[in-house]
Design an enzyme around this catalytic site. Structure first.
Site, PDB file in Angstrom:
ATOM      1  N   ASN A   1       0.851  -1.191   0.000  1.00 30.97           N
ATOM      2  CA  ASN A   1       0.000   0.000   0.000  1.00 30.97           C
ATOM      3  C   ASN A   1       0.887   1.240   0.000  1.00 30.97           C
ATOM      4  O   ASN A   1       1.938   1.283   0.643  1.00 30.97           O
ATOM      5  CB  ASN A   1      -1.003   0.006   1.158  1.00 30.97           C
TER       6      ASN A   1
ATOM      7  N   GLU B   1       0.409   5.221   0.534  1.00 28.71           N
ATOM      8  CA  GLU B   1      -0.531   6.250   0.980  1.00 28.71           C
ATOM      9  C   GLU B   1      -0.089   7.644   0.528  1.00 28.71           C
ATOM     10  O   GLU B   1       0.999   7.824  -0.023  1.00 28.71           O
ATOM     11  CB  GLU B   1      -0.667   6.190   2.508  1.00 28.71           C
TER      12      GLU B   1
ATOM     13  N   CYS C   1      -3.936   0.503  -2.656  1.00 22.57           N
ATOM     14  CA  CYS C   1      -3.770  -0.704  -1.840  1.00 22.57           C
ATOM     15  C   CYS C   1      -2.681  -1.611  -2.414  1.00 22.57           C
ATOM     16  O   CYS C   1      -2.357  -1.546  -3.609  1.00 22.57           O
ATOM     17  CB  CYS C   1      -5.069  -1.506  -1.809  1.00 22.57           C
TER      18      CYS C   1
ATOM     19  N   GLU D   1      -2.762  -4.824  -3.054  1.00 26.40           N
ATOM     20  CA  GLU D   1      -3.226  -5.758  -4.092  1.00 26.40           C
ATOM     21  C   GLU D   1      -3.257  -5.075  -5.459  1.00 26.40           C
ATOM     22  O   GLU D   1      -2.827  -5.629  -6.464  1.00 26.40           O
ATOM     23  CB  GLU D   1      -4.631  -6.277  -3.756  1.00 26.40           C
TER      24      GLU D   1
ATOM     25  N   CYS E   1      -9.876  -5.249   0.163  1.00 25.38           N
ATOM     26  CA  CYS E   1     -11.008  -4.314   0.216  1.00 25.38           C
ATOM     27  C   CYS E   1     -11.872  -4.507  -1.028  1.00 25.38           C
ATOM     28  O   CYS E   1     -11.478  -5.178  -1.988  1.00 25.38           O
ATOM     29  CB  CYS E   1     -10.515  -2.872   0.338  1.00 25.38           C
TER      30      CYS E   1
ATOM     31  N   CYS F   1     -10.351  -3.468  -4.414  1.00 25.31           N
ATOM     32  CA  CYS F   1      -9.377  -4.455  -4.897  1.00 25.31           C
ATOM     33  C   CYS F   1     -10.073  -5.723  -5.377  1.00 25.31           C
ATOM     34  O   CYS F   1      -9.640  -6.351  -6.347  1.00 25.31           O
ATOM     35  CB  CYS F   1      -8.367  -4.788  -3.799  1.00 25.31           C
TER      36      CYS F   1
HETATM   37  N1  THU Z   1      -5.209  -1.571   2.380  1.00 27.80           N
HETATM   38  C1  THU Z   1      -4.598  -2.414   1.485  1.00 27.80           C
HETATM   39  O1  THU Z   1      -3.459  -2.158   1.062  1.00 27.80           O
HETATM   40  N2  THU Z   1      -5.277  -3.502   1.086  1.00 27.80           N
HETATM   41  C2  THU Z   1      -6.520  -3.844   1.517  1.00 27.80           C
HETATM   42  O2  THU Z   1      -7.150  -4.736   0.970  1.00 27.80           O
HETATM   43  C3  THU Z   1      -7.089  -3.144   2.670  1.00 27.80           C
HETATM   44  C4  THU Z   1      -6.550  -1.763   2.883  1.00 27.80           C
HETATM   45  C5  THU Z   1      -4.477  -0.388   2.843  1.00 27.80           C
HETATM   46  C6  THU Z   1      -5.013   0.927   2.365  1.00 27.80           C
HETATM   47  C7  THU Z   1      -4.515   1.862   3.428  1.00 27.80           C
HETATM   48  O3  THU Z   1      -3.198   2.267   3.096  1.00 27.80           O
HETATM   49  C8  THU Z   1      -4.456   1.020   4.677  1.00 27.80           C
HETATM   50  O4  THU Z   1      -4.502  -0.324   4.251  1.00 27.80           O
HETATM   51  C9  THU Z   1      -5.579   1.270   5.671  1.00 27.80           C
HETATM   52  O5  THU Z   1      -6.797   1.168   5.067  1.00 27.80           O
END
Ligand code: THU
Length: 132
Positions: free
Chosen positions: A42, A44, A53, A55, A88, A91
């Site tokens: 991920n 940000e 994210c 994935e 999520c 994704c």
């Molecule tokens: N996140 C992912 O990388 N993958 C997921 O399937 C769930 C959420 C990340 C996004 C964000 O940077 C952090 O987790 C909190 O939501």
């Protein structure tokens, strides 16, 4: 690469996550049918909505490398969570775009326990191209 190795790769790549705002690190290891493994984390942003994210980072990298629908075998997703970390919903939709219904999703937790589900199980009644 077996299931355990793929999970270990996702755990390792998680260290590269850029998550200063949530402090929630996620690593993804995407296994292609030709045996190649593509990493994702991920990433940000101070403008939170610009976050990507783990994935999707891996899937988009695979597409940029020339992989097509049907080339995708499995993905392992790793976080520091007590419960299994599921992709999520954004994704999931991106996974549906490229993965077959039997594409394997390996959910893990901070202890590296593994729960394997198919994409079809993860996303029942998925929105895909529909006939008109
Ligand atoms: N996140 C992912 O990388 N993958 C997921 O399937 C769930 C959420 C990340 C996004 C964000 O940077 C952090 O987790 C909190 O939501």
């Amino acid at each position: 690469m077996n299931q355990q190795q793929l999970v270990e790769r996702a755990r390792q790549v998680k260290e590269n996550a850029y998550s200063p705002y949530s402090n929630f690190r996620v690593g993804a290891a995407l296994l292609m049918k030709d045996g190649t493994v593509i990493d994702g984390v991920n990433v940000e942003n101070v403008s939170f909505g610009a976050t990507n994210c783990a994935e999707r980072t891996a899937i988009f990298t695979a597409v940029a490398q020339g992989y097509k629908k049907g080339d995708f075998e499995a993905v392992a997703v790793s976080g520091d969570t007590v419960d299994f970390l599921p992709p999520c919903s954004i994704c999931r939709q991106v996974l549906v775009e490229f993965g077959d219904p039997d594409f394997k999703v390996l959910l893990t937790n901070g202890n590296a326990d593994v729960k394997e589900v198919t994409l079809e199980e993860l996303v029942p009644l998925a929105f895909t191209e529909l006939e008109m």
